[in-house]
Design a protein around this motif. Structure first.
Motif, PDB file in Angstrom:
ATOM      1  N   TRP A  85       0.878  -1.163   0.000  1.00 47.51           N
ATOM      2  CA  TRP A  85       0.000   0.000   0.000  1.00 47.51           C
ATOM      3  C   TRP A  85       0.911   1.207   0.000  1.00 47.51           C
ATOM      4  O   TRP A  85       1.639   1.426   0.966  1.00 47.51           O
ATOM      5  N   GLY A  86       0.924   1.953  -1.079  1.00 47.62           N
ATOM      6  CA  GLY A  86       1.841   3.086  -1.187  1.00 47.62           C
ATOM      7  C   GLY A  86       3.277   2.602  -1.083  1.00 47.62           C
ATOM      8  O   GLY A  86       3.685   1.690  -1.790  1.00 47.62           O
ATOM      9  N   GLY A  87       4.039   3.175  -0.185  1.00 44.23           N
ATOM     10  CA  GLY A  87       5.434   2.805   0.007  1.00 44.23           C
ATOM     11  C   GLY A  87       5.654   1.778   1.098  1.00 44.23           C
ATOM     12  O   GLY A  87       6.730   1.703   1.673  1.00 44.23           O
ATOM     13  N   LEU A  88       4.642   0.977   1.365  1.00 42.85           N
ATOM     14  CA  LEU A  88       4.739  -0.050   2.400  1.00 42.85           C
ATOM     15  C   LEU A  88       4.535  -1.415   1.762  1.00 42.85           C
ATOM     16  O   LEU A  88       3.601  -1.612   0.998  1.00 42.85           O
ATOM     17  N   VAL A  89       5.424  -2.361   2.060  1.00 41.76           N
ATOM     18  CA  VAL A  89       5.326  -3.707   1.493  1.00 41.76           C
ATOM     19  C   VAL A  89       5.474  -4.735   2.609  1.00 41.76           C
ATOM     20  O   VAL A  89       6.222  -4.518   3.566  1.00 41.76           O
ATOM     21  N   CYS A  90       4.741  -5.838   2.473  1.00 36.91           N
ATOM     22  CA  CYS A  90       4.765  -6.901   3.471  1.00 36.91           C
ATOM     23  C   CYS A  90       4.900  -8.249   2.762  1.00 36.91           C
ATOM     24  O   CYS A  90       4.155  -8.538   1.828  1.00 36.91           O
ATOM     25  N   LEU A  91       5.838  -9.052   3.211  1.00 37.48           N
ATOM     26  CA  LEU A  91       6.043 -10.404   2.699  1.00 37.48           C
ATOM     27  C   LEU A  91       5.654 -11.365   3.806  1.00 37.48           C
ATOM     28  O   LEU A  91       6.092 -11.215   4.948  1.00 37.48           O
ATOM     29  N   TYR A  92       4.809 -12.364   3.474  1.00 38.31           N
ATOM     30  CA  TYR A  92       4.325 -13.272   4.508  1.00 38.31           C
ATOM     31  C   TYR A  92       4.103 -14.675   3.962  1.00 38.31           C
ATOM     32  O   TYR A  92       4.001 -14.882   2.759  1.00 38.31           O
ATOM     33  N   GLU A  93       4.046 -15.633   4.888  1.00 40.44           N
ATOM     34  CA  GLU A  93       3.784 -17.023   4.524  1.00 40.44           C
ATOM     35  C   GLU A  93       2.295 -17.188   4.257  1.00 40.44           C
ATOM     36  O   GLU A  93       1.469 -16.890   5.119  1.00 40.44           O
ATOM     37  N   THR A  94       1.974 -17.674   3.077  1.00 35.01           N
ATOM     38  CA  THR A  94       0.590 -17.756   2.627  1.00 35.01           C
ATOM     39  C   THR A  94      -0.297 -18.573   3.565  1.00 35.01           C
ATOM     40  O   THR A  94      -1.414 -18.180   3.875  1.00 35.01           O
ATOM     41  N   ARG A  95       0.183 -19.706   4.023  1.00 36.71           N
ATOM     42  CA  ARG A  95      -0.655 -20.597   4.824  1.00 36.71           C
ATOM     43  C   ARG A  95      -0.854 -20.127   6.263  1.00 36.71           C
ATOM     44  O   ARG A  95      -1.752 -20.586   6.942  1.00 36.71           O
ATOM     45  N   LYS A  96       0.005 -19.241   6.737  1.00 40.04           N
ATOM     46  CA  LYS A  96      -0.082 -18.819   8.136  1.00 40.04           C
ATOM     47  C   LYS A  96      -0.874 -17.537   8.353  1.00 40.04           C
ATOM     48  O   LYS A  96      -1.404 -17.321   9.432  1.00 40.04           O
ATOM     49  N   ALA A  97      -0.915 -16.684   7.356  1.00 41.38           N
ATOM     50  CA  ALA A  97      -1.571 -15.387   7.536  1.00 41.38           C
ATOM     51  C   ALA A  97      -2.605 -15.161   6.438  1.00 41.38           C
ATOM     52  O   ALA A  97      -2.268 -15.179   5.265  1.00 41.38           O
ATOM     53  N   PRO A  98      -3.863 -14.940   6.803  1.00 48.40           N
ATOM     54  CA  PRO A  98      -4.896 -14.697   5.797  1.00 48.40           C
ATOM     55  C   PRO A  98      -4.717 -13.328   5.137  1.00 48.40           C
ATOM     56  O   PRO A  98      -4.402 -12.338   5.809  1.00 48.40           O
ATOM     57  N   LEU A  99      -4.943 -13.282   3.834  1.00 47.69           N
ATOM     58  CA  LEU A  99      -4.756 -12.061   3.058  1.00 47.69           C
ATOM     59  C   LEU A  99      -5.583 -10.900   3.606  1.00 47.69           C
ATOM     60  O   LEU A  99      -5.077  -9.783   3.721  1.00 47.69           O
ATOM     61  N   ASN A 100      -6.836 -11.131   3.960  1.00 50.00           N
ATOM     62  CA  ASN A 100      -7.683 -10.042   4.449  1.00 50.00           C
ATOM     63  C   ASN A 100      -7.111  -9.398   5.703  1.00 50.00           C
ATOM     64  O   ASN A 100      -7.162  -8.184   5.866  1.00 50.00           O
ATOM     65  N   THR A 101      -6.548 -10.207   6.577  1.00 47.10           N
ATOM     66  CA  THR A 101      -5.933  -9.677   7.792  1.00 47.10           C
ATOM     67  C   THR A 101      -4.714  -8.840   7.451  1.00 47.10           C
ATOM     68  O   THR A 101      -4.552  -7.718   7.947  1.00 47.10           O
ATOM     69  N   ILE A 102      -3.864  -9.386   6.597  1.00 43.31           N
ATOM     70  CA  ILE A 102      -2.623  -8.689   6.239  1.00 43.31           C
ATOM     71  C   ILE A 102      -2.898  -7.382   5.515  1.00 43.31           C
ATOM     72  O   ILE A 102      -2.392  -6.330   5.902  1.00 43.31           O
ATOM     73  N   ILE A 103      -3.699  -7.422   4.455  1.00 39.34           N
ATOM     74  CA  ILE A 103      -3.924  -6.203   3.666  1.00 39.34           C
ATOM     75  C   ILE A 103      -4.626  -5.135   4.503  1.00 39.34           C
ATOM     76  O   ILE A 103      -4.329  -3.946   4.382  1.00 39.34           O
ATOM     77  N   GLY A 104      -5.514  -5.546   5.388  1.00 34.74           N
ATOM     78  CA  GLY A 104      -6.172  -4.580   6.268  1.00 34.74           C
ATOM     79  C   GLY A 104      -5.194  -3.890   7.197  1.00 34.74           C
ATOM     80  O   GLY A 104      -5.229  -2.671   7.381  1.00 34.74           O
ATOM     81  N   ARG A 105      -4.292  -4.665   7.759  1.00 31.71           N
ATOM     82  CA  ARG A 105      -3.299  -4.091   8.685  1.00 31.71           C
ATOM     83  C   ARG A 105      -2.273  -3.239   7.943  1.00 31.71           C
ATOM     84  O   ARG A 105      -1.836  -2.203   8.451  1.00 31.71           O
ATOM     85  N   VAL A 106      -1.872  -3.662   6.734  1.00 32.05           N
ATOM     86  CA  VAL A 106      -0.932  -2.874   5.931  1.00 32.05           C
ATOM     87  C   VAL A 106      -1.554  -1.521   5.604  1.00 32.05           C
ATOM     88  O   VAL A 106      -0.910  -0.474   5.728  1.00 32.05           O
ATOM     89  N   LYS A 107      -2.808  -1.535   5.213  1.00 32.35           N
ATOM     90  CA  LYS A 107      -3.520  -0.283   4.906  1.00 32.35           C
ATOM     91  C   LYS A 107      -3.561   0.622   6.136  1.00 32.35           C
ATOM     92  O   LYS A 107      -3.279   1.812   6.040  1.00 32.35           O
ATOM     93  N   GLU A 108      -3.912   0.065   7.288  1.00 33.67           N
ATOM     94  CA  GLU A 108      -3.958   0.840   8.522  1.00 33.67           C
ATOM     95  C   GLU A 108      -2.600   1.464   8.838  1.00 33.67           C
ATOM     96  O   GLU A 108      -2.505   2.645   9.164  1.00 33.67           O
ATOM     97  N   GLU A 109      -1.557   0.654   8.762  1.00 34.89           N
ATOM     98  CA  GLU A 109      -0.213   1.146   9.088  1.00 34.89           C
ATOM     99  C   GLU A 109       0.239   2.233   8.125  1.00 34.89           C
ATOM    100  O   GLU A 109       0.891   3.187   8.524  1.00 34.89           O
ATOM    101  N   PHE A 110      -0.142   2.094   6.844  1.00 31.63           N
ATOM    102  CA  PHE A 110       0.242   3.108   5.856  1.00 31.63           C
ATOM    103  C   PHE A 110      -0.397   4.465   6.197  1.00 31.63           C
ATOM    104  O   PHE A 110       0.257   5.487   6.158  1.00 31.63           O
TER     105      PHE A 110
END
Length: 113
Positions: A85-110
């Motif tokens: 999201w913008g200048g923020l990037v997150c790399l994660y293990e697919t099976r351990k972290a659900p996409l909706n959780t990650i993208i929501g938190r990345v957006k919040e942090e941005f």
């Protein structure tokens, strides 16, 4: 603080970078060595630009500006996934972290950076 993203199970790395022709790593956390973090930022910067180009074309073909600007992006793979999201990037293990959780938190942090 983007370091909070590291508390999510499965997150391998998170980085904040200054966007531009050559992105500049500003802040990072995680298990990746420095060179790989810089490559991740370069990838995220280039991918965001590519997505924006496609979104701009879609807006031209549909006569609707609701598509642009592109907000965030996500790539989903069998082992690892990435989102940004913008200048923020997150790399994660697919099976351990659900996409909706990650993208929501990345957006919040941005937006609270």
């Amino acid at each position: 603080m983007i370091s909070h993203l590291m508390n999510i199970d499965g997150v391998k790395a998170v980085a904040y970078f200054k966007e531009g022709p050559v992105p500049e790593l500003m802040e990072s956390y995680g298990d990746l060595p420095g060179v790989e973090l810089e490559q991740l930022c370069r990838f995220a910067n280039d991918y965001k630009r590519m997505v924006q180009g496609m979104v701009d074309q879609l807006a031209l073909f549909t006569d609707s500006m609701q598509w642009t600007p592109a907000d965030g992006w996500a790539l989903h793979g069998p082992e690892y996934s990435a989102c940004g999201w913008g200048g923020l990037v997150c790399l994660y293990e697919t099976r351990k972290a659900p996409l909706n959780t990650i993208i929501g938190r990345v957006k919040e942090e941005f937006f609270y950076k």
